[in-house]
Scaffold this motif. Structure first.
Motif, PDB file in Angstrom:
ATOM      1  N   ARG A 136       0.824  -1.213   0.000  1.00 14.53           N
ATOM      2  CA  ARG A 136       0.000   0.000   0.000  1.00 14.53           C
ATOM      3  C   ARG A 136       0.856   1.259   0.000  1.00 14.53           C
ATOM      4  N   ASP A 137       1.940   1.247   0.781  1.00 20.95           N
ATOM      5  CA  ASP A 137       2.750   2.458   0.937  1.00 20.95           C
ATOM      6  C   ASP A 137       3.503   2.820  -0.340  1.00 20.95           C
ATOM      7  N   LEU A 138       4.068   1.812  -1.021  1.00 22.20           N
ATOM      8  CA  LEU A 138       4.868   2.065  -2.215  1.00 22.20           C
ATOM      9  C   LEU A 138       4.097   1.809  -3.506  1.00 22.20           C
ATOM     10  N   ASN A 139       2.825   1.447  -3.364  1.00 22.83           N
ATOM     11  CA  ASN A 139       1.980   1.201  -4.545  1.00 22.83           C
ATOM     12  C   ASN A 139       2.611   0.150  -5.459  1.00 22.83           C
ATOM     13  N   ILE A 140       2.940  -0.996  -4.872  1.00 21.58           N
ATOM     14  CA  ILE A 140       3.616  -2.072  -5.594  1.00 21.58           C
ATOM     15  C   ILE A 140       2.588  -3.002  -6.222  1.00 21.58           C
ATOM     16  N   GLY A 173      19.572   0.882   4.382  1.00 16.48           N
ATOM     17  CA  GLY A 173      19.165   1.353   3.061  1.00 16.48           C
ATOM     18  C   GLY A 173      17.727   0.986   2.739  1.00 16.48           C
ATOM     19  N   CYS A 174      17.327  -0.248   3.096  1.00 16.57           N
ATOM     20  CA  CYS A 174      15.941  -0.669   2.873  1.00 16.57           C
ATOM     21  C   CYS A 174      14.969   0.203   3.666  1.00 16.57           C
ATOM     22  N   GLY A 175      15.373   0.573   4.873  1.00 16.98           N
ATOM     23  CA  GLY A 175      14.514   1.397   5.714  1.00 16.98           C
ATOM     24  C   GLY A 175      14.276   2.780   5.141  1.00 16.98           C
ATOM     25  N   PHE A 176      15.216   3.262   4.347  1.00 15.49           N
ATOM     26  CA  PHE A 176      15.085   4.601   3.762  1.00 15.49           C
ATOM     27  C   PHE A 176      14.625   4.568   2.301  1.00 15.49           C
ATOM     28  N   ALA A 177      14.372   3.371   1.752  1.00 15.24           N
ATOM     29  CA  ALA A 177      13.993   3.254   0.339  1.00 15.24           C
ATOM     30  C   ALA A 177      12.610   3.852   0.095  1.00 15.24           C
ATOM     31  N   HIS A 178      12.445   4.450  -1.085  1.00 11.31           N
ATOM     32  CA  HIS A 178      11.162   5.075  -1.435  1.00 11.31           C
ATOM     33  C   HIS A 178      10.617   4.577  -2.768  1.00 11.31           C
ATOM     34  N   SER A 179      11.239   3.558  -3.352  1.00 13.29           N
ATOM     35  CA  SER A 179      10.721   2.970  -4.585  1.00 13.29           C
ATOM     36  C   SER A 179      10.899   1.469  -4.523  1.00 13.29           C
ATOM     37  N   VAL A 180      10.052   0.760  -5.265  1.00 11.52           N
ATOM     38  CA  VAL A 180      10.078  -0.695  -5.222  1.00 11.52           C
ATOM     39  C   VAL A 180      11.375  -1.234  -5.816  1.00 11.52           C
TER      40      VAL A 180
END
Length: 544
Positions: free
Chosen positions: A63-67, A116-123
């Protein structure tokens, strides 16, 4: 003894009392030995939690990243793909350049890429970082196995060490699922919080290893880069195809799926031929040392140790993981997609599995020096098969305590009994300079078991659901969302029969092939010494 056996480097290694030894054997305290075991176990906890914490967070990430749904699986698969396919390579690097060094590099990767995963903003960024996270696991897990085998010669302490290490799997699964679910639900960072937690845990594990692990003994051997490339590329392609075959545009008939599978198999076959060539070159006393003939990444003779029973225990691990992980996968889907339970309610129903998993490893630590290997292998795999059969005949209207609870209690026996006793058996039969790669081989077989088990059971599920739906006049759409409930139930049951078949094959193989192995644990106590010495091992030890 014949001349060729006398000249063989393997036999020479097996008949020496001490392969290498520090200038002095510095006593290691019991407390430090405990820290070594706890640190290696923590590495396994982090490895498993990296998967279970993400699995429970998938709906929130979606839901958050619209994957897209077809991309969602790669958040889990990317980690498993890189970690599983690089195990042999990093296991060999650990044996050559130092297990402590490899362990530290692995934990550093875990820390950096978890953050890095915690700060990622794209799938795309998240999937790539998850793959790099898996590289860290590929370095830490075989290194930890090698460190335990090196630190504790065959003794009661070795049995305790390996049983405790194996307990890291259920603990990591429970920790990741429970804490990950709670953090995802109540923290302000939601799904990012479990990644931050894993980074902290990895950092603490690395610090503990830096303090407690014995100093590395560095080898001057060259790395088999050709073999490493062949097996890594081959396994990546095969595991990718097994995971992607069902969701490709034309399923298993998709051209690129067929091509990649063929190329992957060819690469693995070339790897085996190359390793055979290198091993024969190593055993040739007249050979001239060359950079083109380094020591093999994996001696094929490793599979034939103990009269071929090394290969047997590896195949049993493969089959058991085919059944066990597939069972877990289909049970989670049954709970959430068929019974329509929430992720939290699903997690609660798995708690008995985690508790019993820990108790199983306590049992192994207590009795592995008293009971033969065949008892652990046969009983464990039969119990796993029984758990799958319970779900294969399940009545959805029955209470949780009738089918689900007993199955959840007994299913983990196979995984924990086979892993604990199997890794002890492999450590006992591996040469000192190949302990990490031997542990990596065991891990690789379990990872391949996961991929094959899920692929086969998914294929069975889809075929059964499609056929059952067609019988009542329903054409199932690509997502399977319009399948009748009766067809879904039949599919879940058929998938569980598939899981049971894998476990029963493992039990049959264990009963036939392991009856003469005897006890793999050792009742002796061990001296806590900071040395690289090994016990004297004769040819009969590895052949009997």
């Amino acid at each position: 003894m014949s001349n060729d056996l006398t000249r063989s480097p393997v036999r020479q290694d097996l008949n020496v009392e001490k392969v290498k030894q520090h200038d002095s054997d510095v006593p290691r305290s019991l407390l430090r030995s405990i820290f070594i075991i706890v640190t290696c176990t923590a590495a396994m906890v982090v490895n498993i939690a990296n998967t279970s914490s993400v699995s429970i967070s998938l709906p929130t990430i979606e839901r958050d990243l619209n994957i897209k749904e077809e991309q969602l699986q790669w958040l889990v698969s990317a980690y498993s793909l890189s970690s599983g396919c690089l195990l042999l390579f990093f296991g060999r690097l650990a044996d050559i350049y130092g297990r402590k060094k490899a362990f530290m590099i692995g934990t550093l990767c875990q820390v950096a890429f978890a953050l890095g995963c915690g700060f990622a903003h794209s799938v795309v960024t998240l999937i790539v970082l998850r793959a790099f996270q898996g590289i860290g696991a590929a370095a830490t897990v075989p290194s930890a196995l090698g460190i335990l085998a090196h630190a504790f010669p065959p003794s009661k302490m070795r049995s305790i060490a390996f049983a405790t290490f194996a307990a890291g799997a259920p603990v990591g699964g429970a920790f990741g699922m429970i804490i990950g679910g709670i953090l995802t639900q109540i923290s302000s960072s939601h799904w990012r919080s479990p990644f931050y937690l894993v980074a902290v845990m990895s950092a603490l594990t690395g610090i503990s290893g830096m303090i407690s692990f014995d100093a590395d003994v560095i080898s001057t051997e060259a790395v088999d880069w050709i073999g490493a490339s062949l097996v890594t590329v081959g396994l990546v392609l095969i595991v990718f195809v097994l995971g992607q075959g069902q969701v490709a545009s034309q399923g298993w008939k998709t051209p690129y799926i067929i091509i990649l599978l063929i190329v992957g198999i060819i690469m693995v076959l070339l790897f085996l031929l190359w390793e055979r060539y290198l091993e024969q070159a190593m055993d040739d006393p007249s050979r001239t040392p060359s950079t083109w003939t380094p020591p093999p990444l994996m001696r094929l003779s490793l599979w034939t140790r103990a009269k071929g029973r090394m290969a047997v225990i590896l195949i049993i691990a493969f089959l058991n993981w085919c059944g066990f992980i597939s069972w877990s996968f289909w049970v989670q889907l049954y709970f959430q997609n068929y019974l329509l339970l929430t992720p939290v309610h699903t997690m609660l129903r798995f708690i008995p599995l985690f508790i019993v998993g820990c108790l199983c490893n306590v049992f192994v630590a207590m009795f592995v020096a008293k009971l033969p290997l065949v008892i652990f292998a046969v009983s464990g795999t039969l119990l796993t098969a029984t758990a799958a059969i319970l779900f294969a005949v399940i009545d959805p209207t029955a209470t949780y305590w009738a089918f689900c609870f007993p199955a959840t209690v007994i299913v983990v026996f196979g995984a924990d009994f086979v892993y604990s006793s199997g890794t002890i058996f492999i450590a006992n039969n591996a040469l000192p300079q190949e302990r990490s790669v031997a542990g990596a081989l065991f891990q690789t077989m379990t990872q391949l078991g996961v991929a094959v088990g899920l692929a086969v059971s998914t294929l069975v599920f889809n075929i059964v659901v499609k056929n059952e739906s067609a019988d009542i006049g329903v054409t199932v759409n690509s997502a399977g969302t319009n399948a009748p409930r009766s067809a879904q139930l039949k599919g879940y049951r058929s998938a569980q029969w598939t899981c049971a078949s894998f476990a029963l094959m493992a039990a049959l193989l264990a009963a036939i092939s392991l009856h003469g192995v005897g006890i793999v644990g050792d009742k002796k106590s061990t001296n806590h010494t900071d040395s690289n010495q090994t016990i004297a091992v004769g040819p009969e030890s590895l052949d009997g």
